[in-house]
Motif scaffolding. Structure first.
Motif, PDB file in Angstrom:
ATOM      1  N   MET A   1       0.838  -1.198   0.000  1.00 49.27           N
ATOM      2  CA  MET A   1       0.000   0.000   0.000  1.00 49.27           C
ATOM      3  C   MET A   1       0.877   1.254   0.000  1.00 49.27           C
ATOM      4  N   GLU A   3       2.491   4.814  -1.371  1.00 53.79           N
ATOM      5  CA  GLU A   3       1.818   6.019  -1.853  1.00 53.79           C
ATOM      6  C   GLU A   3       1.839   6.019  -3.380  1.00 53.79           C
ATOM      7  N   ARG A  92      -6.886   3.079   8.593  1.00 53.06           N
ATOM      8  CA  ARG A  92      -5.587   2.664   8.063  1.00 53.06           C
ATOM      9  C   ARG A  92      -5.177   3.501   6.852  1.00 53.06           C
ATOM     10  N   SER A  93      -6.148   3.959   6.085  1.00 52.87           N
ATOM     11  CA  SER A  93      -5.837   4.658   4.838  1.00 52.87           C
ATOM     12  C   SER A  93      -5.413   6.102   5.061  1.00 52.87           C
ATOM     13  N   ASP A 177      -5.768  13.223  -4.582  1.00 53.70           N
ATOM     14  CA  ASP A 177      -5.445  11.907  -5.142  1.00 53.70           C
ATOM     15  C   ASP A 177      -6.013  11.761  -6.548  1.00 53.70           C
ATOM     16  N   ARG A 385     -16.520   5.833   0.590  1.00 53.15           N
ATOM     17  CA  ARG A 385     -15.617   5.034  -0.246  1.00 53.15           C
ATOM     18  C   ARG A 385     -16.362   3.891  -0.914  1.00 53.15           C
ATOM     19  N   THR A 407      -9.545   0.941  -4.280  1.00 54.84           N
ATOM     20  CA  THR A 407      -9.407   1.871  -3.155  1.00 54.84           C
ATOM     21  C   THR A 407      -9.411   1.200  -1.782  1.00 54.84           C
ATOM     22  N   GLU A 408      -9.823  -0.056  -1.710  1.00 52.18           N
ATOM     23  CA  GLU A 408     -10.001  -0.685  -0.394  1.00 52.18           C
ATOM     24  C   GLU A 408      -8.715  -0.697   0.423  1.00 52.18           C
ATOM     25  N   HIS A 409      -7.571  -0.884  -0.246  1.00 57.25           N
ATOM     26  CA  HIS A 409      -6.307  -0.981   0.490  1.00 57.25           C
ATOM     27  C   HIS A 409      -5.338   0.133   0.110  1.00 57.25           C
ATOM     28  N   ALA A 410      -5.838   1.219  -0.466  1.00 59.32           N
ATOM     29  CA  ALA A 410      -4.982   2.325  -0.894  1.00 59.32           C
ATOM     30  C   ALA A 410      -4.924   3.418   0.161  1.00 59.32           C
ATOM     31  N   TYR A 411      -3.764   4.025   0.293  1.00 54.70           N
ATOM     32  CA  TYR A 411      -3.624   5.170   1.180  1.00 54.70           C
ATOM     33  C   TYR A 411      -4.153   6.435   0.515  1.00 54.70           C
ATOM     34  N   ASP A 416       0.543   7.229   4.002  1.00 58.16           N
ATOM     35  CA  ASP A 416       1.585   6.210   4.077  1.00 58.16           C
ATOM     36  C   ASP A 416       2.775   6.794   4.835  1.00 58.16           C
TER      37      ASP A 416
END
Length: 540
Positions: A1, A3, A92-93, A177, A385, A407-411, A416
């Motif tokens: 994940m 940047e 987390r993101s 983004d 999201r 997008t589920e696991h993207a910062y 990051d």
């Protein structure tokens, strides 16, 4: 994940293309989220917003990432499950602008019985997977520190987990983004007209103070929030049987009532709830109300009855009464809720609906593809999201394009922190490690400044410093020229109000003279941008 936007720090001064795959109308959380998702799938995207990013509802929320505990009473199990599933993922993101928080509910026996609260909290703990958020429990308010500000008749409390978000910055980071992935972001640019033309749309965009722009797009996303119905009716000339319930939610801010980091959720005799939340270090945020709004959407203000309501309900629980004279700031937003014919405004669903307009066109009648129009009805910030992902899936299918969700696991930009602290562990502790590392790397800078920058910009702090070279003049306490220029160049800030009340919350900490100095500096440095009045009001 890692940047994923190597060009993200380039100045944001886009050239408007003649055509695109998708025009997104609306720069709130849903519009910005959809633009980000689509741009990340390789589509040519333009977003236009008639005002500033997050200028309306998306900067006027209660600023919570939450499942919606009270929605369980209305049997909104699907919405609560979907919201709960998003919490830890979002933390987390973007750990710099979102973090977990514990909520305390003092028990009032005259409200909901103990068994009902316990059942609700059990469901809240188990409707979706939790990896590290703490589950619910009970507290003896006579012994626990969170009971100290509460009246002594409240002896028992319940505690559970949800989270906090800087809502306006979340919108901006979605836009940053999206731009880094190729989208064109146009603020203060109104979509005046949308006309079907062949298999797409011919669009007229009107920038503030500029000449109209013509644009062709294969698809249009109507994410105009409270103006969704108006856009369909007046700009796209598309009939719709769908309607929104416009519900005003108002909040007040007072000097801090308690020193700990928990929030409170209070049950009221009218069966509603209000929150009391630690805010900006020195304050407590109290809200919200639910007041039906009639007539044309637009700017709304808190009224005396709402202030009285919030003060009186908070005073039912706090030992120290809250009075209207204690209010140092207030804000109001209009929630565009999907009309489910509920009689009570507080009971209207916070879920969303994505709806295509499938009216036949001349092109479609001849066998060609029809113009695509997708409208977003309702929604809440916690599920933005997922809403954007579902909208992007639907649009990709209609456009005949293939690209997986991502997008589920993207910062988000700045989220990051690995370049500073190594591998991520958990968002709350990661931020503490990140701030400590920033202080170590920049010993000459004030720690309070670094802490604020850490929560505003995350890992982008180094880009801010690298661009600036020097902080420049301190225009107002804690606000330097370098940051003002950064926000102008990279975050679409175009007025002092954008900076003081949306990109940051410094307006709450500065006196009238300091706010005036920021406005004067801005008007001198950027005379071509929309101007503020001589004074910048602390209330919206």
């Amino acid at each position: 994940m890692s940047e994923p936007f190597p060009g993200a720090m380039q100045p944001l001064s886009p050239t408007v293309p003649a055509s695109c795959d998708v025009l997104v109308v609306g720069g709130g959380i849903n519009g910005a989220g959809i633009a980000r998702d689509l741009a990340g799938r390789g589509l040519a995207v333009v977003l236009c917003e008639q005002d500033d990013l997050a200028n309306h509802t998306s900067s006027s929320s209660t600023k919570l990432i939450h499942g919606g505990l009270r929605y369980l009473e209305y049997y909104e199990f699907g919405l609560v499950r979907k919201s709960l599933a998003e919490r830890e993922l979002l933390f987390r993101s973007a750990p710099h602008i979102m973090w977990p928080m514990r909520f305390v509910m003092p028990h009032d026996p005259s409200m909901r019985p103990v068994w009902m609260v316990r059942v609700g909290l059990f469901l809240y703990d188990h409707l979706a997977r939790r990896e590290w958020l703490l589950g619910s429990g009970t507290l003896d308010l006579r012994r626990h520190p969170v009971g100290a500000p509460i009246k002594p008749q409240y002896t028992r409390g319940f505690v559970y987990s949800d989270g906090w978000v800087d809502d306006a910055r979340l919108v901006v980071l979605n836009a940053v983004d999206a731009a880094a992935r190729g989208a064109t972001i146009l603020t203060r640019c109104r979509c005046e007209r949308a006309e079907r033309s062949g298999d797409g749309w011919r669009l007229t965009l009107q920038p503030a103070g500029g000449a109209p722009l013509e644009l062709r797009s294969r698809a249009v996303v109507n994410a105009a929030g409270q103006w969704t119905g108006e856009f369909l009716r007046d700009r796209a000339r598309v009939p719709s049987a769908r309607s929104l319930r416009l519900v005003k939610g108002s909040h007040i801010v007072v000097r801090k009532i308690f020193d700990h980091d928990h929030s409170y959720i209070f049950q009221n005799p009218d069966k509603r709830i209000i929150f009391a939340i630690p805010y900006e270090h020195d304050f407590t945020l109290i809200g919200t109300t639910d007041v039906e709004v009639s007539g044309a959407p637009g700017s709304v203000r808190i009224d005396a009855d709402e202030i009285s309501y919030l003060c009186s309900q908070a005073s039912r629980y706090f030992t120290r009464p809250v009075a209207p004279a204690d209010v140092v700031w207030s804000y109001s937003g209009v929630r565009p809720l999907l009309d489910d014919e509920s009689g009570d405004a507080s009971a209207v669903t916070r879920d969303y609906l994505l709806e295509f307009d499938d009216a036949p066109s001349a092109a479609a009648a001849g066998g060609a593809a029809a113009p695509i129009l997708l409208s977003v009805w309702g929604g809440k910030i916690t599920t933005f999201r997922k809403l954007a992902e579902e909208a992007a899936d639907l649009l990709m299918q209609r456009l005949g394009r293939r690209s997986p969700s991502w997008t589920e696991h993207a910062y988000f930009p700045g989220g990051d922190l690995s370049a500073f602290i190594g591998a991520a562990q958990r968002p709350d502790t990661d931020m503490r490690r990140f701030i400590a590392e920033l202080v170590r790397r920049h010993p000459a800078l004030p720690q309070t400044l670094l802490e604020r920058w850490a929560h505003c910009y995350g890992a982008r702090v180094d880009a801010l410093l690298a661009q600036a070279g020097a902080l420049g003049e301190e225009v107002a306490p804690g606000l330097h020229e370098a940051e003002l220029d950064f926000l102008y160049q990279h975050e679409w800030a175009r007025t002092a109000e954008d900076v003081l009340w949306r990109r940051t919350k410094l307006g709450l900490h500065l006196d009238a003279a300091a706010r005036q100095r920021v406005a004067a500096w801005w008007n001198q440095r950027h005379p071509e941008t929309p101007q503020l009045p001589a004074t910048v009001s602390p209330c919206s």
